[in-house]
Design a protein around this motif. Structure first.
Motif, short mmCIF file in Angstrom:
data_model
loop_
_atom_site.label_atom_id
_atom_site.label_comp_id
_atom_site.label_asym_id
_atom_site.label_seq_id
_atom_site.Cartn_x
_atom_site.Cartn_y
_atom_site.Cartn_z
N TRP A 34 0.85 -1.19 0.00
CA TRP A 34 0.00 0.00 0.00
C TRP A 34 0.88 1.24 0.00
O TRP A 34 1.89 1.30 0.72
CB TRP A 34 -0.93 0.01 1.21
CG TRP A 34 -2.03 -1.00 1.10
CD1 TRP A 34 -2.09 -2.22 1.71
CD2 TRP A 34 -3.22 -0.89 0.30
NE1 TRP A 34 -3.24 -2.89 1.34
CE2 TRP A 34 -3.95 -2.10 0.48
CE3 TRP A 34 -3.73 0.09 -0.53
CZ2 TRP A 34 -5.16 -2.33 -0.15
CZ3 TRP A 34 -4.94 -0.14 -1.17
CH2 TRP A 34 -5.64 -1.33 -0.98
N SER A 36 1.45 5.60 0.23
CA SER A 36 1.02 6.63 1.18
C SER A 36 -0.22 7.37 0.70
O SER A 36 -1.00 7.88 1.51
CB SER A 36 2.15 7.64 1.41
OG SER A 36 2.52 8.25 0.18
N GLN A 37 -0.43 7.44 -0.63
CA GLN A 37 -1.62 8.11 -1.15
C GLN A 37 -2.83 7.19 -1.01
O GLN A 37 -2.77 6.01 -1.36
CB GLN A 37 -1.41 8.51 -2.62
CG GLN A 37 -0.20 9.42 -2.83
CD GLN A 37 -0.23 10.67 -1.97
OE1 GLN A 37 -1.27 11.33 -1.84
NE2 GLN A 37 0.89 10.99 -1.34
N THR A 38 -3.92 7.73 -0.51
CA THR A 38 -5.09 6.95 -0.13
C THR A 38 -5.59 6.04 -1.26
O THR A 38 -5.84 6.50 -2.37
CB THR A 38 -6.23 7.89 0.30
OG1 THR A 38 -5.76 8.73 1.36
CG2 THR A 38 -7.44 7.10 0.79
N GLY A 39 -5.72 4.75 -0.95
CA GLY A 39 -6.29 3.80 -1.89
C GLY A 39 -5.38 3.31 -2.99
O GLY A 39 -5.77 2.49 -3.81
N GLN A 40 -4.15 3.80 -3.03
CA GLN A 40 -3.22 3.44 -4.10
C GLN A 40 -2.25 2.35 -3.63
O GLN A 40 -1.82 2.35 -2.47
CB GLN A 40 -2.43 4.66 -4.56
CG GLN A 40 -3.29 5.83 -5.00
CD GLN A 40 -4.10 5.50 -6.23
OE1 GLN A 40 -3.57 5.09 -7.26
NE2 GLN A 40 -5.41 5.67 -6.13
N HIS A 122 2.12 16.13 -3.67
CA HIS A 122 0.76 15.85 -3.24
C HIS A 122 0.53 16.53 -1.90
O HIS A 122 1.40 16.46 -1.01
CB HIS A 122 0.53 14.35 -3.08
CG HIS A 122 0.52 13.59 -4.37
ND1 HIS A 122 -0.53 13.64 -5.24
CD2 HIS A 122 1.42 12.75 -4.92
CE1 HIS A 122 -0.28 12.87 -6.28
NE2 HIS A 122 0.91 12.32 -6.10
N SER A 124 -2.91 17.81 0.99
CA SER A 124 -4.33 17.98 1.30
C SER A 124 -4.68 19.45 1.28
O SER A 124 -3.80 20.32 1.33
CB SER A 124 -4.61 17.39 2.68
OG SER A 124 -3.98 18.19 3.68
N ASP A 162 -7.86 13.55 -0.89
CA ASP A 162 -7.31 12.18 -0.83
C ASP A 162 -5.79 12.15 -0.73
O ASP A 162 -5.21 11.08 -0.54
CB ASP A 162 -7.74 11.38 -2.05
CG ASP A 162 -9.24 11.13 -2.09
OD1 ASP A 162 -9.85 11.05 -1.01
OD2 ASP A 162 -9.78 11.03 -3.19
N PHE A 163 -5.13 13.30 -0.89
CA PHE A 163 -3.68 13.32 -0.94
C PHE A 163 -3.07 13.48 0.45
O PHE A 163 -3.63 14.15 1.32
CB PHE A 163 -3.18 14.46 -1.82
CG PHE A 163 -3.42 14.26 -3.29
CD1 PHE A 163 -3.73 13.01 -3.80
CD2 PHE A 163 -3.32 15.33 -4.18
CE1 PHE A 163 -3.95 12.82 -5.16
CE2 PHE A 163 -3.53 15.15 -5.53
CZ PHE A 163 -3.85 13.89 -6.02
N ARG A 164 -1.89 12.88 0.60
CA ARG A 164 -1.07 13.06 1.78
C ARG A 164 0.23 13.73 1.36
O ARG A 164 0.73 13.48 0.27
CB ARG A 164 -0.79 11.72 2.46
CG ARG A 164 -2.05 11.06 3.01
CD ARG A 164 -1.72 9.78 3.73
NE ARG A 164 -2.94 9.14 4.23
CZ ARG A 164 -2.95 7.98 4.88
NH1 ARG A 164 -1.81 7.34 5.10
NH2 ARG A 164 -4.09 7.47 5.31
#
Length: 199
Positions: A34, A36-40, A122, A124, A162-164
């Protein structure tokens, strides 16, 4: 603010349709790690990329599948394959070159979708507010790497809930600055502080 760095090696984002042709009907990507970017995630699966002058094997796929096929290469990779891909923000695939993608169940010729990704951060909306930045703004990032200090200009800010917070560099850029995953850089505004993304 210090920005964590992620080094992005060559990889491909493929559509479900292309995946079926390469791996078989009904195939689904398996999670390798997994991100760090959500869902990726990076997938267990790899493919071979074939260009006019050469071939790259064991190229990692990213998940989940996307609507359009996109292959991201460094300039060094392009020289190996014999391609001249434009410098683009992810998703901007108009007038990009294609190549062949080889999987265990078949081979697909992509008409386009090959890019060199523009270096980008990236973040938020909360990060952007704290830093006084906005989506698609251009900044510089200074990196102190103990002997290979470097300031990268034309770094594009990408803002989404969705970004970190993370600076993405490709392998050529990371090697030039002597950095690796987990290192840090510091944001500096362009001289005017109002630089914008230009295609």
């Amino acid at each position: 603010m210090r920005i964590p760095i992620a080094v992005s090696a060559r990889h491909a984002h493929l559509s479900s349709n292309t995946l079926q042709k390469l791996f078989g009907e009904g195939y689904e990507l398996r999670v390798h790690k997994w991100l760090s970017q959500t869902g990726q995630f990076s997938a267990e699966e790899t493919v071979s990329l074939i260009g006019p002058d050469g071939r790259l094997d064991h190229v990692r796929l990213m998940g989940p599948p996307r609507e359009r096929d996109q292959v991201e290469l460094s300039r060094t990779d392009e020289h190996v394959l014999g391609l001249a891909a434009p410098l683009r923000v992810s998703g901007d695939l108009v007038q990009t070159p294609g190549l062949q993608v080889l999987g265990p169940a078949g081979c697909v010729t992509l008409a386009g979708g090959v890019i060199t990704a523009r270096r980008h951060i990236h973040m938020s909306p909360a990060d952007a507010t704290q830093l006084g930045l906005h989506d698609r703004q251009s900044v510089s990032v200074r990196i102190d790497s103990n002997g290979r200090d470097l300031t990268f200009g034309d770094v594009i800010v990408r803002v989404s809930p969705d970004f970190r917070l993370e600076l993405h560099l490709d392998t050529d850029e990371a090697n030039a600055a002597g950095v690796a995953n987990g290192d840090f850089g510091e944001i500096e505004l362009t001289p005017s502080g109002t630089g914008e993304l230009r295609n």
